[in-house]
Design an enzyme around this catalytic site. Sequence first.
Site, PDB file in Angstrom:
ATOM      1  N   LYS A  77      83.388  33.969   7.679  1.00 31.47           N
ATOM      2  CA  LYS A  77      84.634  34.249   8.400  1.00 31.47           C
ATOM      3  C   LYS A  77      85.771  33.387   7.879  1.00 31.47           C
ATOM      4  O   LYS A  77      85.550  32.237   7.480  1.00 31.47           O
ATOM      5  CB  LYS A  77      84.437  33.975   9.900  1.00 31.47           C
ATOM      6  CG  LYS A  77      83.199  34.612  10.498  1.00 31.47           C
ATOM      7  CD  LYS A  77      82.991  34.176  11.936  1.00 31.47           C
ATOM      8  CE  LYS A  77      81.634  34.617  12.453  1.00 31.47           C
ATOM      9  NZ  LYS A  77      80.539  33.807  11.901  1.00 31.47           N
ATOM     10  N   HIS A 110      88.123  35.235  11.930  1.00 32.11           N
ATOM     11  CA  HIS A 110      87.408  34.494  12.972  1.00 32.11           C
ATOM     12  C   HIS A 110      88.078  34.598  14.349  1.00 32.11           C
ATOM     13  O   HIS A 110      87.409  34.748  15.369  1.00 32.11           O
ATOM     14  CB  HIS A 110      87.286  33.024  12.567  1.00 32.11           C
ATOM     15  CG  HIS A 110      86.091  32.352  13.133  1.00 32.11           C
ATOM     16  ND1 HIS A 110      85.391  31.380  12.460  1.00 32.11           N
ATOM     17  CD2 HIS A 110      85.441  32.499  14.308  1.00 32.11           C
ATOM     18  CE1 HIS A 110      84.383  30.962  13.203  1.00 32.11           C
ATOM     19  NE2 HIS A 110      84.393  31.620  14.335  1.00 32.11           N
TER      20      HIS A 110
END
Length: 285
Positions: A77, A110
């Site tokens: 991420k 994220h």
Amino acid sequence: MEQIKELITLNNGVQIPAIGFGTYKAVKGDTSEVIRKAIRCGYRYLDTASFYGTEKYVGEAIRESGIPRKEFFIVSKVWKDEMGYENTKKAFTRTLKNLGTDYLDLYLIHWPKPTPDYDDWEELDRETWKAMEELCEEGKIRAIGLSNFLPHHIESLLKTCRIVPAVDQLEFHPGYTQEAAVRYCKEKGIWVQAWSPLGRARVMDDRLIEELSTKYQVSPAQICLRYALQKGVIPIPKASSEERMKNNKDVFGFEISMEDMCRLDTMPPTGWSGEHPDRERVMLK
């Protein structure tokens, strides 16, 4: 140890294991031993992130396993301070270097915002997504997706994106099911993945979870993971012992009844982490 055979097909045709292994806080003493144990226990879906600090250990564990890279599904991420078109490209390059691989199976944004009060988050998300789309189109990423995005965040992105997100990772467990977000994602063809699918001690110790654990003769954790699967959500549990790792993947041999699923659906709110993309983190006791 036999690997997880049950597969999920994403909206772009890519198949992934129905259960992943989370590597947040999985490294102790500067060693990849916990991740190596997970691989020995049959996990092939390994979930990491630049923020976790575990990418290099995931790569190390994969190389030491002797198992071909193509048999793994590696997810990472882009963190809050790595967002934006150029920054995302640079962050992705660092991630590949840390992992010691030349491609990712899945790459996620994220969080939708660097901070809850960040004004121009919509444009930042679009720039970040554009970079990820290009990396995907270049064959460097097999699928791209999101983490902690709620419906209004996704709606903004869908206005300009060329590639619809394949997944959205959300906090999901009995007592915190984010039903509106899960329903929205399903309507858009986006698979929901559960981070923290076991909740916290309050979830594991909840009297309903304990009752169902006894009824179905499985562990409380297995109740939570089976619940996610029956809700059409891909769980990504964490564990440090081989016994728990094995236990967490052994959830395909029983089914929770509709009545008990309804009871789990309507549990009192419990086990929330305190994290929300539009609010400052709530420090819970």
